[in-house]
Design a protein around this motif. Structure first.
Motif, PDB file in Angstrom:
ATOM      1  N   ASP A  28      43.763  57.442  43.711  1.00  0.00           N
ATOM      2  CA  ASP A  28      44.037  58.684  44.756  1.00  0.00           C
ATOM      3  C   ASP A  28      43.149  59.646  44.388  1.00  0.00           C
ATOM      4  N   GLY A  29      42.734  60.177  45.491  1.00  0.00           N
ATOM      5  CA  GLY A  29      41.799  61.357  45.246  1.00  0.00           C
ATOM      6  C   GLY A  29      42.793  62.564  45.233  1.00  0.00           C
ATOM      7  N   GLY A  30      42.401  63.639  44.610  1.00  0.00           N
ATOM      8  CA  GLY A  30      42.913  64.861  44.857  1.00  0.00           C
ATOM      9  C   GLY A  30      42.274  66.292  44.764  1.00  0.00           C
ATOM     10  N   GLY A  31      42.462  67.467  45.132  1.00  0.00           N
ATOM     11  CA  GLY A  31      41.692  68.490  45.185  1.00  0.00           C
ATOM     12  C   GLY A  31      40.755  68.303  46.571  1.00  0.00           C
ATOM     13  N   SER A  32      39.469  68.505  46.120  1.00  0.00           N
ATOM     14  CA  SER A  32      38.338  68.347  47.038  1.00  0.00           C
ATOM     15  C   SER A  32      38.173  66.947  47.589  1.00  0.00           C
ATOM     16  N   ILE A  33      38.825  65.870  47.051  1.00  0.00           N
ATOM     17  CA  ILE A  33      38.666  64.827  47.609  1.00  0.00           C
ATOM     18  C   ILE A  33      39.972  64.211  47.902  1.00  0.00           C
ATOM     19  N   SER A  34      40.961  65.054  48.356  1.00  0.00           N
ATOM     20  CA  SER A  34      42.179  64.537  48.479  1.00  0.00           C
ATOM     21  C   SER A  34      42.481  63.542  49.614  1.00  0.00           C
ATOM     22  N   ASN A  35      41.338  63.356  50.485  1.00  0.00           N
ATOM     23  CA  ASN A  35      41.558  62.337  51.843  1.00  0.00           C
ATOM     24  C   ASN A  35      40.925  61.089  51.203  1.00  0.00           C
ATOM     25  N   ARG A  36      40.564  60.876  50.043  1.00  0.00           N
ATOM     26  CA  ARG A  36      40.065  59.732  49.494  1.00  0.00           C
ATOM     27  C   ARG A  36      40.945  58.633  48.823  1.00  0.00           C
ATOM     28  N   GLU A  37      41.003  57.452  49.194  1.00  0.00           N
ATOM     29  CA  GLU A  37      42.018  56.232  48.493  1.00  0.00           C
ATOM     30  C   GLU A  37      41.276  54.912  48.602  1.00  0.00           C
ATOM     31  N   ALA A  38      41.790  54.084  47.675  1.00  0.00           N
ATOM     32  CA  ALA A  38      41.346  52.919  47.602  1.00  0.00           C
ATOM     33  C   ALA A  38      42.284  52.028  46.757  1.00  0.00           C
ATOM     34  N   LYS A  39      42.561  50.769  47.287  1.00  0.00           N
ATOM     35  CA  LYS A  39      43.489  49.889  46.743  1.00  0.00           C
ATOM     36  C   LYS A  39      42.859  48.476  46.377  1.00  0.00           C
ATOM     37  N   GLN A  40      42.781  47.915  45.217  1.00  0.00           N
ATOM     38  CA  GLN A  40      42.299  46.774  44.777  1.00  0.00           C
ATOM     39  C   GLN A  40      43.296  45.723  44.424  1.00  0.00           C
ATOM     40  N   PHE A  41      43.306  44.345  45.128  1.00  0.00           N
ATOM     41  CA  PHE A  41      44.056  43.314  44.869  1.00  0.00           C
ATOM     42  C   PHE A  41      43.296  42.186  44.251  1.00  0.00           C
ATOM     43  N   SER A  42      43.651  41.607  43.303  1.00  0.00           N
ATOM     44  CA  SER A  42      42.739  40.413  42.730  1.00  0.00           C
ATOM     45  C   SER A  42      43.836  39.342  42.144  1.00  0.00           C
ATOM     46  N   LEU A  43      43.063  38.087  42.254  1.00  0.00           N
ATOM     47  CA  LEU A  43      43.695  36.740  41.660  1.00  0.00           C
ATOM     48  C   LEU A  43      42.498  36.094  40.998  1.00  0.00           C
ATOM     49  N   GLY A  44      43.017  35.302  39.927  1.00  0.00           N
ATOM     50  CA  GLY A  44      41.983  34.550  39.335  1.00  0.00           C
ATOM     51  C   GLY A  44      42.494  33.470  38.411  1.00  0.00           C
ATOM     52  N   ALA A  45      41.952  32.452  38.399  1.00  0.00           N
ATOM     53  CA  ALA A  45      42.354  31.298  37.237  1.00  0.00           C
ATOM     54  C   ALA A  45      41.236  30.862  36.374  1.00  0.00           C
ATOM     55  N   GLN A  46      41.688  30.437  35.441  1.00  0.00           N
ATOM     56  CA  GLN A  46      40.726  30.223  34.233  1.00  0.00           C
ATOM     57  C   GLN A  46      41.223  28.871  33.673  1.00  0.00           C
ATOM     58  N   TYR A  47      40.540  27.979  33.485  1.00  0.00           N
ATOM     59  CA  TYR A  47      40.444  26.543  32.970  1.00  0.00           C
ATOM     60  C   TYR A  47      39.702  26.435  31.805  1.00  0.00           C
ATOM     61  N   ASP A  48      40.276  26.203  30.728  1.00  0.00           N
ATOM     62  CA  ASP A  48      39.320  26.081  29.264  1.00  0.00           C
ATOM     63  C   ASP A  48      39.352  24.627  29.026  1.00  0.00           C
ATOM     64  N   LEU A  49      37.904  24.315  29.272  1.00  0.00           N
ATOM     65  CA  LEU A  49      37.458  22.888  28.788  1.00  0.00           C
ATOM     66  C   LEU A  49      37.327  22.609  27.268  1.00  0.00           C
ATOM     67  N   SER A  50      37.232  23.808  26.768  1.00  0.00           N
ATOM     68  CA  SER A  50      37.307  23.793  25.195  1.00  0.00           C
ATOM     69  C   SER A  50      37.628  25.223  24.753  1.00  0.00           C
ATOM     70  N   ARG A  51      37.394  25.419  23.503  1.00  0.00           N
ATOM     71  CA  ARG A  51      37.548  26.625  23.142  1.00  0.00           C
ATOM     72  C   ARG A  51      36.499  27.925  23.390  1.00  0.00           C
ATOM     73  N   ARG A  52      35.318  27.051  23.849  1.00  0.00           N
ATOM     74  CA  ARG A  52      34.265  27.867  24.191  1.00  0.00           C
ATOM     75  C   ARG A  52      33.893  27.860  25.632  1.00  0.00           C
ATOM     76  N   THR A  53      33.996  26.811  26.348  1.00  0.00           N
ATOM     77  CA  THR A  53      33.665  26.516  27.557  1.00  0.00           C
ATOM     78  C   THR A  53      34.851  26.726  28.570  1.00  0.00           C
ATOM     79  N   ALA A  54      34.730  27.176  29.627  1.00  0.00           N
ATOM     80  CA  ALA A  54      35.718  27.370  30.681  1.00  0.00           C
ATOM     81  C   ALA A  54      35.119  27.450  32.162  1.00  0.00           C
ATOM     82  N   LEU A  55      36.099  26.987  33.026  1.00  0.00           N
ATOM     83  CA  LEU A  55      35.656  27.082  34.390  1.00  0.00           C
ATOM     84  C   LEU A  55      36.688  28.102  34.899  1.00  0.00           C
ATOM     85  N   TYR A  56      36.338  28.937  36.118  1.00  0.00           N
ATOM     86  CA  TYR A  56      37.118  29.902  36.470  1.00  0.00           C
ATOM     87  C   TYR A  56      36.706  30.273  38.008  1.00  0.00           C
ATOM     88  N   THR A  57      37.955  30.793  38.418  1.00  0.00           N
ATOM     89  CA  THR A  57      37.685  31.423  40.059  1.00  0.00           C
ATOM     90  C   THR A  57      38.263  32.520  40.243  1.00  0.00           C
TER      91      THR A  57
END
Length: 335
Positions: A269-298
């Motif tokens: 949320d913005g305030g003062g001279s930028i009180s009209n500005r706002e942004a919202k972010q929503f995120s989802l993710g998944a990680q699958y560990d093939l080993s301790r060093r290698t992973a697939l993700y989305t």
């Protein structure tokens, strides 16, 4: 010199060499991370992009045992654009430090992550990396080139002190010289408490934006691991002249065997001279560990803008007030 004497001398030399090698070590390390990505900023664009789960990098670090519990450390680390292999003229912009470590803690000199960036990264379930990175919403308002955000995460020409590691209370003091360039001067620190499954931390950072204006950033929050789920929470305020911004970030990760699920919500949320500005972010993710060093993700991420034009990733030009979204599938290998 007889054969026995020669043998004893050779053994002594080998023993000394082995002792010297045991007291010093150098490690080569890095990450290669690439993902197939789709970004919708009003028009769709398909990309092969890097650093979706972890930032691609190449580095060298080492330590020398000086005796009496004192060690000398060095660390150089640079980014890699794994999608096109571009590392020509490689620089060590991620970190380039030398320091001394002992029972008193550690003192470092050089370019490194500052208290602002380190705290923000620890309190973001996505580590402030990739399409879900929360740091992109911190730029709700613009500042002069070379201003507050040139030192948001890392600072050059710095001197830092970290208290001894371990459980209990810890602290960091940090200062970076501007060396005559506006936007490079930084002073800050952080204090926290770490015990078992709990991490609580508070940080303050101040960066010169113009000769007469400083950007002041306060961040605090905690993580708590309940085993079935790990919780993340952060609140942050930034003041730059007549403008100010408030950030609220919550997140969670759920381990399911070799799979880890992540989710976060961030409101700026913005305030003062930028009180009209706002942004919202929503995120989802998944990680699958093939080993301790290698992973697939989305990862999937979406930003809703109000009088802003923040995007989940570079792509087509976004009009102010429009939304941005994207998803990716990738692989990460660390070495």
């Amino acid at each position: 010199m007889n054969k026995t004497t020669t043998t004893l001398a050779a053994a002594a030399l080998l023993s000394l060499a082995g002792s010297a090698m045991a007291q010093s070590s150098v490690t080569v390390f890095g990450v290669i991370d690439l993902a197939a990505r789709s970004v919708d900023n009003g028009a769709s664009q398909y990309q092969l992009a890097g650093s979706g789960l972890n930032s691609s990098r190449l580095g060298f670090r080492g330590t020398e045992d000086l005796g009496g519990g004192l060690k000398a450390n060095f660390w150089i680390e640079g980014a890699i654009n794994a999608d096109d292999g571009n590392a020509t003229g490689q620089t060590w912009q991620r970190r380039s430090t030398i320091g001394l470590q002992g029972g008193f803690g550690e003192v470092r000199f050089g370019r490194q992550k500052n208290p602002t960036g380190l705290t923000w990264e620890q309190l973001d379930v996505f580590g402030d990396t990739g399409m879900a990175a929360s740091g992109r919403l911190h730029q709700l308002f613009s500042v002069p080139t070379g201003g507050a955000y040139s030192s948001f995460s890392r600072s050059s020409n710095s001197i830092s002190y970290d208290s001894p590691t371990g459980t209990g209370f810890f602290g960091t003091a940090f200062v970076a010289a501007g060396e005559g360039a506006v936007g490079n001067k930084y002073i800050g620190g952080r204090v926290g408490y770490r015990a078992g499954d709990l991490l609580a931390v508070f940080s303050y950072g101040e960066t010169q934006v113009t000769p007469s204006i400083d950007a002041k950033l306060i961040t605090f929050g905690a993580t708590y691991d309940l085993k079935a789920v790990k919780l993340f929470g952060m609140y942050s305020t930034t003041d730059v002249g007549a403008a100010d911004q408030k950030n609220l970030l919550i997140g969670a990760s759920v381990p399911l065997g070799a799979t880890t699920l992540r989710a976060s919500f961030h409101k700026a949320d913005g305030g003062g001279s930028i009180s009209n500005r706002e942004a919202k972010q929503f995120s989802l993710g998944a990680q699958y560990d093939l080993s301790r060093r290698t992973a697939l993700y989305t990862t999937y991420s979406k930003i809703d803008n109000s009088n802003t034009a923040l995007t989940v990733a570079t792509g087509s030009t976004l009009r102010s007030g429009d939304g941005s979204s994207g998803y990716e599938f990738g692989i990460r290998h660390s070495f």
